[in-house]
Motif scaffolding. Sequence first.
Motif, PDB file in Angstrom:
ATOM      1  N   ASN A   1      -2.981  -6.944   6.403  1.00 36.29           N
ATOM      2  CA  ASN A   1      -2.493  -5.745   7.079  1.00 36.29           C
ATOM      3  C   ASN A   1      -1.827  -6.143   8.396  1.00 36.29           C
ATOM      4  OD1 ASN A   1      -5.417  -4.168   5.801  1.00 36.29           O
ATOM      5  ND2 ASN A   1      -3.324  -3.744   5.149  1.00 36.29           N
TER       6      ASN A   1
ATOM      7  N   SER B   1       0.815  -1.214   0.000  1.00 39.64           N
ATOM      8  CA  SER B   1       0.000   0.000   0.000  1.00 39.64           C
ATOM      9  C   SER B   1       0.848   1.264   0.000  1.00 39.64           C
ATOM     10  CB  SER B   1      -0.939   0.015   1.213  1.00 39.64           C
ATOM     11  OG  SER B   1      -1.815  -1.093   1.173  1.00 39.64           O
TER      12      SER B   1
ATOM     13  N   ARG C   1      -4.783   3.807   2.440  1.00 38.27           N
ATOM     14  CA  ARG C   1      -6.038   3.061   2.311  1.00 38.27           C
ATOM     15  C   ARG C   1      -6.665   3.254   0.935  1.00 38.27           C
ATOM     16  NH1 ARG C   1      -7.559   0.709   6.945  1.00 38.27           N
ATOM     17  NH2 ARG C   1      -6.783   1.549   8.929  1.00 38.27           N
TER      18      ARG C   1
ATOM     19  N   LEU D   1       0.043  -0.527   7.178  1.00 35.34           N
ATOM     20  CA  LEU D   1      -0.625   0.784   7.172  1.00 35.34           C
ATOM     21  C   LEU D   1      -0.114   1.670   8.312  1.00 35.34           C
ATOM     22  CD1 LEU D   1      -4.294  -0.386   6.434  1.00 35.34           C
ATOM     23  CD2 LEU D   1      -2.626   0.502   4.800  1.00 35.34           C
TER      24      LEU D   1
END
Length: 354
Positions: A60, A10, A44, A34
Amino acid sequence: MRTALVTGSSGFIGYHLCQRLLEDGFRVIGIDNLSDYYDVGLKRRRQAMLLQSPGFSVINQSIETEGFLGEVFERERPDVVVHLAAQAGVRHSLTDPRSYLCSNMRGTFELLEAARATKPAHMLLASTSSVYGANETMPYSETDRTDHQMSFYAATKKATECMAHSYAHLYDLPATMFRFFTVYGPWGRPDMALFKFTKAILNGEPIDVYNHGHMMRDFTYVTDLVQGIRLLIDVVPERPEEGVVPVEDSLSPVAPWRVVNIGNSQAIPLSEFISAIEEATGLQALRNPMNMQPGDVPATWADASLLHELTGYRPRTSLREGVQAFVDWYRDYYDIAGWPGTSLNSGDLRRISG
């Protein structure tokens, strides 16, 4: 269908790489904790876009969690592993070095242990141009010695290169380290110069120009970097017979391990970089000259001839093309009114500042 496992999926580079691998028909497993080092909302959003593809799944979790990666490797059996998860940023390493120790070194150790037990066909691990440190001879070549890192961030990345080499030698794990050079482009990190400069210029605020502008960087557009990684996936290092390695190759004489620069092969002055942002925004920057920050270097410049030799590829996006693409993305992402060259209202400023 090959399975690729991408740590840091991400993140800025991870997002673009996952998109590319999905387009090429890979099944992609992302891992990302994250972290709140910068805007989690941006991470996100990237993750949500990747999850629109049925070929993508994500976990995650922090990679330094003991045993976690071993379980994932055992369950998913990835063919290719691209390790991008790391605590990034030279300047942040001055104030929070422990996070670099945990994420970069312990996280890489957990990855290598998982790979030792469940061997992928190829591992590619991100390093950085910062490992060249105090070297003054440029352009930087992979065969140059890298003994004098200037920041703890760079030291941790150099350590991961050494760690990966030892596992490649001991357990015959093919590993490619890639050193990237000042990557920029859409969906970039808010702590990077292009993001910070664009935000400040649009807000009518001064930009901090370190070393009084006497800086040069080898700016590399993110899709050029991703293309280099994608091509290197299929260039699997092999342990050389009798330790014989071509002079210009960084292949280890004792392991299936290689390091490759991925850069644009141009040292561009900071003034030219700022001018490209001014052109893209239609606004003039207010410059705040400052001294060099500890841990920073005045110039970086890649010799990317090994990348070309191995893959036939050379990065090709011009600075102005890349900066314009970022500014266009920034404008769209923050839905900025008054574009370009007109005053922004308070609502626009709040969106940018947020």
